[in-house]
Write an enzyme that holds these catalytic residues in place. Structure first.
Site, PDB file in Angstrom:
ATOM      1  N   GLU A  47      11.566  15.401   3.512  1.00 57.56           N
ATOM      2  CA  GLU A  47      11.879  15.747   2.123  1.00 57.56           C
ATOM      3  C   GLU A  47      12.845  16.914   1.986  1.00 57.56           C
ATOM      4  O   GLU A  47      13.608  16.988   1.019  1.00 57.56           O
ATOM      5  CB  GLU A  47      10.579  16.042   1.360  1.00 57.56           C
ATOM      6  N   PHE A 109      -6.698  15.216  -2.863  1.00 61.65           N
ATOM      7  CA  PHE A 109      -5.851  14.892  -1.713  1.00 61.65           C
ATOM      8  C   PHE A 109      -4.377  15.004  -2.083  1.00 61.65           C
ATOM      9  O   PHE A 109      -3.937  14.466  -3.097  1.00 61.65           O
ATOM     10  CB  PHE A 109      -6.158  13.467  -1.232  1.00 61.65           C
ATOM     11  N   GLN A 110      -3.629  15.737  -1.282  1.00 59.49           N
ATOM     12  CA  GLN A 110      -2.186  15.972  -1.461  1.00 59.49           C
ATOM     13  C   GLN A 110      -1.863  16.599  -2.821  1.00 59.49           C
ATOM     14  O   GLN A 110      -0.839  16.306  -3.425  1.00 59.49           O
ATOM     15  CB  GLN A 110      -1.378  14.689  -1.233  1.00 59.49           C
ATOM     16  N   LYS A 159       0.604  11.082 -11.610  1.00 62.51           N
ATOM     17  CA  LYS A 159       0.570   9.653 -11.286  1.00 62.51           C
ATOM     18  C   LYS A 159       0.098   8.830 -12.481  1.00 62.51           C
ATOM     19  O   LYS A 159       0.616   7.724 -12.727  1.00 62.51           O
ATOM     20  CB  LYS A 159      -0.343   9.421 -10.077  1.00 62.51           C
ATOM     21  N   MET A 475      23.623  33.438  16.766  1.00 67.92           N
ATOM     22  CA  MET A 475      23.780  34.638  15.950  1.00 67.92           C
ATOM     23  C   MET A 475      22.695  35.659  16.273  1.00 67.92           C
ATOM     24  O   MET A 475      22.947  36.871  16.304  1.00 67.92           O
ATOM     25  CB  MET A 475      23.773  34.271  14.462  1.00 67.92           C
TER      26      MET A 475
END
Length: 578
Positions: A47, A109-110, A159, A475
């Site tokens: 993502e 959940f999530q 949702k 770097m």
């Protein structure tokens, strides 16, 4: 229709042709109608990549980039891109799925408080629980992202709102309390700025990314020609003025040119256009441009006076402000104004001629990365677009690629996000299918998002990857060399040049990408031309370069720009001809 169908229909109404994303449980209702839409969905592999791809799309096209991901970890993964776009003022809209509204706050959940997490790192965030609100919130998100100071907006949609029925109408009415886009600039301040320019003997135009974001590059050139003032361009402003223009002194700041740094330090007038006096430009702030008055133009009033007090503050869209200056200056400037700058230009030309960008041969006999980038630029031509990762290669790219056009250099400037280059380059290629798009990345930076090779291959996005492979976190190693007594703590990515972990050529080939390793300078041109000849799929060149190459010039962190070094232990002579 359902709320999910309204999401897709709203995007279609807004003219969205491409979105980057990945489905998951909480956004699944929206992915179903997406199958029947004309919108092209580019399935990414992580993502974070979706967000950066949207950024690359937006920077190079001037349109709002869009990404869709699911809830919880997916939404949190995209936060890095959100913060990146926020610091660099990139207009993107991220749509995230959220758990059902009845589950919010239950540790479902999530579930994650995405809106709460995104508030400090975005321009705005919405939580949508009512399907009837979906068209308005999405339209508002695109409006906020693209107007005023551009920036990222997140729309988090539950949702159940996606699944529920609603009545769709377009265009939706929306009212955003407290959000006002700056109007026309103050004519009083425009006249004050014109007078300050006329009174100056050593002006410098300090150009930031706002010039490109506002589409003001042509107006900037008119201002440059009116005033004959030198120009320095920040990292996001590369391309705002062609590198070939003699007024362009290059990039100022930590790894800027001596001439650009000298111009700011010795100027009597700094004309800051869409730049924010970042610490990477100013060095120690109390020693920055010590004798200069400041004209500061920015669309965001909060930027003015934040780091450096402005003598002439102007809030407004840069394009409108520069147009107004261009209209006013001819009646204000003295006929001898350009001639009066001749001494200033003699001084700057002495710095430019005495301390040009360059490099020395490496002690280990491996290639100089600067040479690779110089050849890449020469052979690819002025129409090529470049996206970079973050690190030494990013600074060399800013120094040695010749950028002639705006929106042709894409990089993570403010946040400095390693792994940005590959997904941003994918987004740039989607937006500019007819341009060559090179991704210049380091081996450390590339490994943070290299799973997006699959995105490029499976979606037929023929980007070209120039890997500047020095086998170290370059770097950080440079700082360890200069400031930590050459104690290289955990910056070697390999056990030696003989053994590569990973073997990037084999890895690219595993993703069905043609790839070559380039180990000597004599092979560089042929390899680049080979890559340029492949236009139907992504391709990778693994340039093996010296890990001892350093980025010069350099202003160490926290010191004055007067203490710039153009090579190790070598300082410019500032006042020889002054």
């Amino acid at each position: 229709m359902t709320g999910a169908e309204a999401i897709i229909r709203s995007l279609e109404e807004l003219g969205v042709k491409e979105v980057f994303g990945m489905p998951g449980g909480a956004i699944l209702p929206t992915y179903d109608p997406l199958m029947d839409s004309s919108i092209r969905h580019i399935l990414i592999r992580h993502e974070q990549g979706a967000g950066h791809a949207a950024e690359g799309f937006a920077i190079t096209s001037g349109r709002v980039g869009c990404a869709i991901v699911t809830s919880g970890p997916a939404a949190m993964n995209v936060m890095t891109a959100l913060a990146d776009a926020n610091l660099d003022s990139v207009p993107i809209v991220i749509i995230t799925g959220q758990v059902g509204s009845a589950l919010i706050g239950t540790d479902a959940f999530q579930e994650a408080d995405v809106v709460g997490a995104s508030m400090p790192i975005s321009k705005h965030s919405f939580l949508v629980t009512n399907p009837q609100d979906i068209p308005s919130r999405i339209a508002e998100a695109f409006h906020i992202a693209s107007t005023g100071r551009p920036g990222p907006v997140l729309v988090d949609i539950t949702k159940d709102a996606q699944a529920a029925q609603m009545q769709f109408s377009w265009p939706p009415a929306f009212d955003i309390p407290g959000y006002r886009v700056p109007g026309k600039p103050s004519q009083k301040q425009i006249r004050a700025a014109a007078a300050a320019i006329n009174d100056s003997n050593a002006p410098v135009l300090y150009v930031g990314g706002g010039v490109i974001r506002s589409g003001a590059s042509a107006d900037l050139m008119e201002l440059v020609n009116l005033t004959d003032a030198p120009v320095v361009t920040t990292l996001p402003a590369r391309g705002a003025i062609p590198d070939s223009d003699p007024h362009n002194l290059g990039m100022p700041g930590m790894h800027g040119t001596v001439a650009a740094v000298g111009a700011l330090q010795r100027a009597d007038l700094v004309i800051a256009l869409g730049a924010r006096f970042d610490d990477r430009v100013t060095g120690r702030l109390d020693t920055f441009a010590p004798r200069a008055k400041v004209i500061h133009v920015d669309i965001d009033a909060a930027e003015i006076g934040k780091n450096r007090e402005a003598d002439v503050p102007i809030v407004g869209d840069l394009k409108a402000v520069i147009e107004a200056l261009n209209e006013t200056l001819p009646s204000v400037l003295s006929p001898t104004y350009k001639d009066d700058l001749s001494g200033w230009w003699r001084y700057l030309d002495r710095l430019r001629d005495s301390y040009p960008l360059g490099w020395i041969d490496t002690a280990d006999g491996l290639m100089a990365p600067q040479y690779v980038l110089e050849r890449l630029s020469e052979l690819s031509g002025p129409d090529a677009i470049y996206a970079t990762g973050v690190g030494q290669h990013q600074m060399w790219a800013a120094q040695f690629l010749k950028i002639e056009k705006p929106r042709h250099f894409v990089t993570s400037a403010g946040l400095g996000t390693m792994g940005y280059g590959l997904p941003a380059g994918i987004g740039a290629k989607v937006a500019n299918p007819d341009n060559v798009v090179w991704i210049v990345d380091g081996d450390g930076s590339l490994q943070m998002t290299l799973q997006e090779f699959a995105t490029a291959v499976t979606n037929n996005i023929p980007v070209k990857v120039a890997l500047i492979n020095n086998t170290v976190l370059g770097m950080v190693r440079q700082w360890q060399n200069l400031f930590y007594g050459e104690r290289y703590s955990n910056t070697d990515l390999n056990v030696g040049v003989e053994r590569q972990v990973p073997d990037f050529v084999a890895l690219a080939e595993a993703y069905s990408m043609p790839a070559r390793r380039v180990e000597v300078a004599e092979d560089v041109d042929e390899a680049i031309n080979w890559a340029l000849s492949i236009n139907d799929r992504p391709v990778l060149l693994d340039f093996r370069v010296s890990k001892d190459a350093m980025v010069w010039p350099m202003v160490a962190a926290g010191v004055s720009n007067d203490d710039i070094r153009f090579a190790r232990g070598m300082a410019p002579i500032w006042d020889e001809d002054e």
